[in-house]
Design a protein around this motif. Structure first.
Motif, PDB file in Angstrom:
ATOM      1  N   THR A 181       0.885  -1.247   0.084  1.00 57.43           N
ATOM      2  CA  THR A 181      -0.064  -0.097   0.005  1.00 57.43           C
ATOM      3  C   THR A 181       0.803   1.190  -0.055  1.00 57.43           C
ATOM      4  O   THR A 181       0.494   2.444  -0.782  1.00 57.43           O
ATOM      5  CB  THR A 181      -0.876   0.015   1.196  1.00 57.43           C
ATOM      6  OG1 THR A 181      -0.245  -0.255   2.322  1.00 57.43           O
ATOM      7  CG2 THR A 181      -1.703  -1.273   1.155  1.00 57.43           C
ATOM      8  N   ARG A 224       0.856   4.699  -2.442  1.00 57.09           N
ATOM      9  CA  ARG A 224       0.125   5.641  -1.974  1.00 57.09           C
ATOM     10  C   ARG A 224       0.191   6.942  -2.632  1.00 57.09           C
ATOM     11  O   ARG A 224      -0.822   7.837  -2.561  1.00 57.09           O
ATOM     12  CB  ARG A 224       1.002   5.989  -0.612  1.00 57.09           C
ATOM     13  CG  ARG A 224       0.463   6.973   0.365  1.00 57.09           C
ATOM     14  CD  ARG A 224      -0.508   6.475   1.325  1.00 57.09           C
ATOM     15  NE  ARG A 224      -0.550   5.270   2.012  1.00 57.09           N
ATOM     16  CZ  ARG A 224      -1.405   4.754   2.490  1.00 57.09           C
ATOM     17  NH1 ARG A 224      -2.579   4.997   2.456  1.00 57.09           N
ATOM     18  NH2 ARG A 224      -0.801   3.556   3.272  1.00 57.09           N
ATOM     19  N   LEU A 271      -8.398   4.114   0.012  1.00 58.74           N
ATOM     20  CA  LEU A 271      -8.145   2.365   0.236  1.00 58.74           C
ATOM     21  C   LEU A 271      -8.295   1.824   1.568  1.00 58.74           C
ATOM     22  O   LEU A 271      -8.011   2.307   2.526  1.00 58.74           O
ATOM     23  CB  LEU A 271      -6.603   2.068  -0.108  1.00 58.74           C
ATOM     24  CG  LEU A 271      -5.989   0.923   0.227  1.00 58.74           C
ATOM     25  CD1 LEU A 271      -6.652   0.015  -0.949  1.00 58.74           C
ATOM     26  CD2 LEU A 271      -4.734   0.602   0.045  1.00 58.74           C
ATOM     27  N   LEU A 278      -3.326  -3.910  -6.458  1.00 60.89           N
ATOM     28  CA  LEU A 278      -3.865  -2.229  -5.898  1.00 60.89           C
ATOM     29  C   LEU A 278      -3.573  -1.354  -7.438  1.00 60.89           C
ATOM     30  O   LEU A 278      -4.289  -0.570  -7.789  1.00 60.89           O
ATOM     31  CB  LEU A 278      -3.103  -1.998  -5.086  1.00 60.89           C
ATOM     32  CG  LEU A 278      -3.392  -2.710  -3.822  1.00 60.89           C
ATOM     33  CD1 LEU A 278      -2.391  -2.471  -2.761  1.00 60.89           C
ATOM     34  CD2 LEU A 278      -4.906  -2.668  -3.351  1.00 60.89           C
TER      35      LEU A 278
END
Length: 829
Positions: free
Chosen positions: A685, A689, A699, A725
């Motif tokens: 993640t 970002r 998210l 992602l």
């Protein structure tokens, strides 16, 4: 009168003769007188006249006597008439007296019919005619008539008197008495009245009752069951001979004298007690007879003079009943294990028995069976459940069912139920009434037969349209089955094949022959097929196969397949095109192998050649941002950002290509360890970002249910999550949300990425994992199309799986599943 008549007749005869003589004399005298006057009298004339005078005098004397005699006779006749009238009056008086006394007298005076005097009352209903009355057998009991006839014969023959009372069919009683009076036999029939009638009735009843008792006693002595009578003090007053034999006594008198009891004292006391309370006893008791203990059905009933008892030996019946019970239980257990449904009904159509298969066939419970009264109510209940056939009315079905109870022969029918089942219904009438019904579910058989017929037709159609030549030969070597391709393969005529020829005849008839290859050591021919079909091998027959070429230039693969019952199947597959394609594919494969090697060399070379300058560009871009190189203006910083972004993207593509090449080469190895799930997700993640902030995308991470660690390659897992992602952020609308969820499901750890984008078209889902496949529709930028392909390859290296499906609220849901027991699986391997 007869005597007087005869006398009168005898006297009249001389008088008539004298008158005739007198008349003749007178005529002669007249003639003589004429002669006298005519002449003189002669001597003859004088004599004649004398005789004439004498005759006339005699006649006169006779006439006087006759007159006197007639007067005497008339006086006697008057006297006799008076005596006869007196006798008739006396006789009428006697008859009147006899008639008034309600009696009838038969008087026998000889061998003829007797005279009948008097009459009996009309209420007795005896014949009034004397002749019909004498036919005793017509109006009295036959035995009584025979006895009376015998007594009358003895009375007439030996003057033996008798007296007896006769009970007529109407209930009246008459007394018959016979005696002799002088030379006459007199039999008197008299109706009894008052005390005499009652006394006669009592005598007749007494005789009849005694005869009845003696008859019943004679019958009882012939019975095989002990029978006894007791007085009011419970003493035996009569037993039959069977009773005496049962208690081993020499005679009935000894039993009565010693009061020998047939049953033991306990049973006797119990029977007497129940008989006093209820008036009768009926039950079972045991007794020892002929050194054998037997079971008896004892019946003893009280009466005015005491009681009467009967013991029926039911030992055989009890044994038979026990045997029957065991047999029925055995049959019931056997029937319960049958798959055929069985139901028994009695002569009143009452349900008496069902087996388990019957309940299962119609879905009936024990409560349902308890509510069924008869066969008709069973049909009503089955119709309410929608089970009975619907091809005819219920009334007709009931009539057909009830007809079987009147039939003498078994009946059979087929029911097509509403639920699609087919039943064979067999009704078998029982000899003692009732019917046993058998219901056999033919549905599997019908379905199997239908499927078999369809299969046979399908096989026939399949064989006829197969490109493969098929032939089946029997034990005798003759052709049993073949398809048109077989005849075409060997150049056989249709008529020849239709005659089911022998395999040797086929070898001689075939117009296409087998070529022997030059390089083969052994060649196949029709002789080998003949031996395979007709040989009698003691060992097991094994399938054989091979390949040959025919004279028409085609190539065939043959198979010799042994079948049951000594049959053999030969198949010939045309592989001419396959062999040509095989050669083409072999050549193409060699070319592809060379191209693959060139590709790998090119990828390695390009990656190596691109990595070095790309590394330099990334390094110098970083130096330009350093403060040591001096300040940059706004445009220079913007250009430098573009360079950094492009070089990062290019580096990612190069790394992906290198990874795919490594995977394709089979040299990619995972570095397995206990991966911290939370840290791995945080790294993935964090790498995305900036793109999240750039597009204002939220998210949502939820990995609480995934656990803390599991066995995997941490670097590859981060790369998988990052690619997922990145793909989601690329398609997620600005200001939307992306979800990352993790959970543990048994031995599986799963990660799911959800976006709210436009989603993937259903026809493109199968291609999203292909390399260099990118869908620019709805995405902000189009990549090289390697991200999901890399993800799929890494997941499969972990022996996991990946799925893509549309989201419930739009977008796309990508789910990856990893085995959580990877160490155990490695140890097992």
């Amino acid at each position: 009168m007869a005597r007087f008549g005869r006398r009168f007749s005898a006297a009249a005869k001389p008088a008539g003769a004298g008158c005739a003589l007198l008349a003749l004399s007178a005529r002669s005298a007249d003639a003589q007188s004429l002669d006298l006057f005519a002449g003189t009298f002669g001597p003859q004339d004088i004599l004649f006249l004398s005789l004439y005078a004498l005759t006339l005098g005699a006649i006169m004397i006779a006439a006087v006597w006759l007159i006197r005699q007639r007067a005497t006779i008339c006086a006697e006749n008057d006297t006799l008439r008076a005596a006869l009238a007196d006798a008739q009056a006396e006789a009428e008086s006697g008859a009147t007296i006899l008639a008034a006394d309600d009696q009838l007298i038969l008087v026998y005076s000889g061998q003829g019919a007797p005279q009948c005097f008097g009459s009996l009352p009309a209420s007795i209903a005896v014949p009034a005619d004397a002749q019909r009355f004498r036919a005793f057998a017509d109006w009295m009991p036959a035995d009584t008539a025979a006895s009376l006839t015998t007594c009358i014969d003895r009375l007439k023959a030996a003057a033996e008197p008798f007296r007896q009372e006769i009970a007529l069919s109407g209930g009246a009683i008459i007394e018959v008495a016979g005696r002799t009076v002088g030379g006459l036999a007199v039999v008197r029939f008299q109706a009894l009245h008052g005390l005499r009638e009652e006394l006669g009735t009592l005598r007749d009843d007494s005789r009849r009752y005694l005869a009845t008792v003696e008859t019943l006693q004679a019958l009882a002595d012939t019975l095989d069951s002990p029978l006894w009578l007791r007085d009011r003090e419970d003493r035996l007053v009569w037993v039959n001979s069977t009773y005496a034999r049962a208690v081993e006594s020499s005679s009935v008198a000894e039993v009565l004298e010693r009061q020998v009891e047939f049953l033991n004292s306990a049973d006797g006391a119990s029977i007497a007690r129940e008989r006093r309370l209820k008036g009768a006893f009926s039950g079972k008791a045991t007794a020892v007879v002929a050194a054998d203990r037997r079971t008896f059905q004892v019946i003893e009933a009280a009466g005015p003079l005491g009681s009467a008892g009967l013991a029926i030996d039911i030992s055989g019946a009890e044994l038979a009943r026990d045997e029957l019970r065991r047999t029925v239980e055995s049959h019931s257990a056997t029937l319960d294990h049958l798959t055929t449904a069985v139901a028994g009904f009695d002569e009143k159509t009452q349900l008496v028995y069902t087996n388990a298969a019957f309940q299962k066939l119609f879905g009936l419970t024990d409560l349902d069976l308890a509510t069924i009264r008869d066969h008709v109510s069973l049909l009503d209940q089955l119709r309410s459940r929608g089970i009975l056939p619907e091809d005819r009315p219920l009334r007709v079905l009931k009539e057909e069912t009830l007809t079987t109870y009147r039939a003498t022969e078994p009946t059979e029918a087929v029911w097509y139920l509403a639920d699609g089942r087919t039943l064979r219904v067999f009704a078998n009438p029982e000899p003692k009434g009732g019917t046993t019904w058998l219901f056999e579910d033919l549905t599997p058989i019908v379905e199997l037969e239908s499927r078999l017929n369809s299969l046979v037709r399908l096989q026939g159609e399949t064989l006829d349209f197969l490109n493969e030549a098929v032939a089946v030969f029997g034990q005798d070597g003759r052709l049993r089955l073949s398809n048109p391709v077989f005849a075409k393969t060997w150049g056989l005529g249709a008529d020849f094949v239709k005659d089911k020829p022998h395999i040797r005849a086929i070898a001689d008839e075939a117009r296409i022959s087998i070529l022997a290859p030059e390089e083969a050591e052994e060649s196949i021919g029709w002789g080998d097929f003949v031996r395979a079909v007709t040989a009698f091998d003691e060992g097991p027959r094994e399938p054989e196969s091979g390949e040959f070429e025919l004279s028409d230039g085609s190539a065939k693969i043959y198979s010799v397949v042994p079948l049951p019952n000594g049959q053999t199947m030969l198949t010939f597959v045309d592989v001419t095109d396959a062999r040509k394609a095989e050669r083409m594919l072999r050549e193409k494969n060699e070319a592809l192998q060379q191209a693959y090697e060139i590709k790998n060399d090119f990828v390695k070379h390009v990656n190596y050649e691109l990595r070095s300058p790309l590394t330099n560009i990334i390094g110098f871009s970083a130096l330009l941002r350093s403060a040591d190189t001096g300040p940059l203006n706004t445009r220079q910083s913007e250009y430098l950002d573009y360079i950094s972004t492009s070089t990062s993207t290019l580096l990612t593509i190069i790394n992906d290509i290198l990874d795919l090449a490594t995977i394709d080469a089979g040299i990619m190895e995972l570095e397995l360890s206990d991966v911290d799930i939370a840290k791995t997700v945080a790294h993935a993640t964090e790498a995305i970002r900036d793109r999240l902030r750039e597009h204002d995308i939220t998210l949502n991470v939820d990995i609480d249910a995934a656990g803390e660690t599991f066995r995997a390659d941490g670097h590859r897992l981060t790369q998988i999550l990052f690619n997922l992602l990145s793909n989601a952020v690329n398609f997620a609308p600005i200001g939307s949300e992306v979800d990352l969820k993790g959970w543990r499901d048994g031995d599986t750890v799963a990660f799911c990425v959800v976006d709210r984008g436009p989603g993937i078209a259903p026809h493109l889902i199968a291609k999203v994992f292909d390399r260099f496949e990118a869908d620019p529709v709805g995405g902000r930028q189009s990549g090289a199309g390697l991200g999901l392909s890399i993800v799929k390859s890494f997941v499969e290296l972990h022996r996991g799986s990946i799925t893509i499906e549309p989201g419930k609220e739009g977008g796309t849901v990508v789910t990856c599943r990893f085995p959580a027991d990877e160490p155990k699986r490695e140890a097992a391997e």
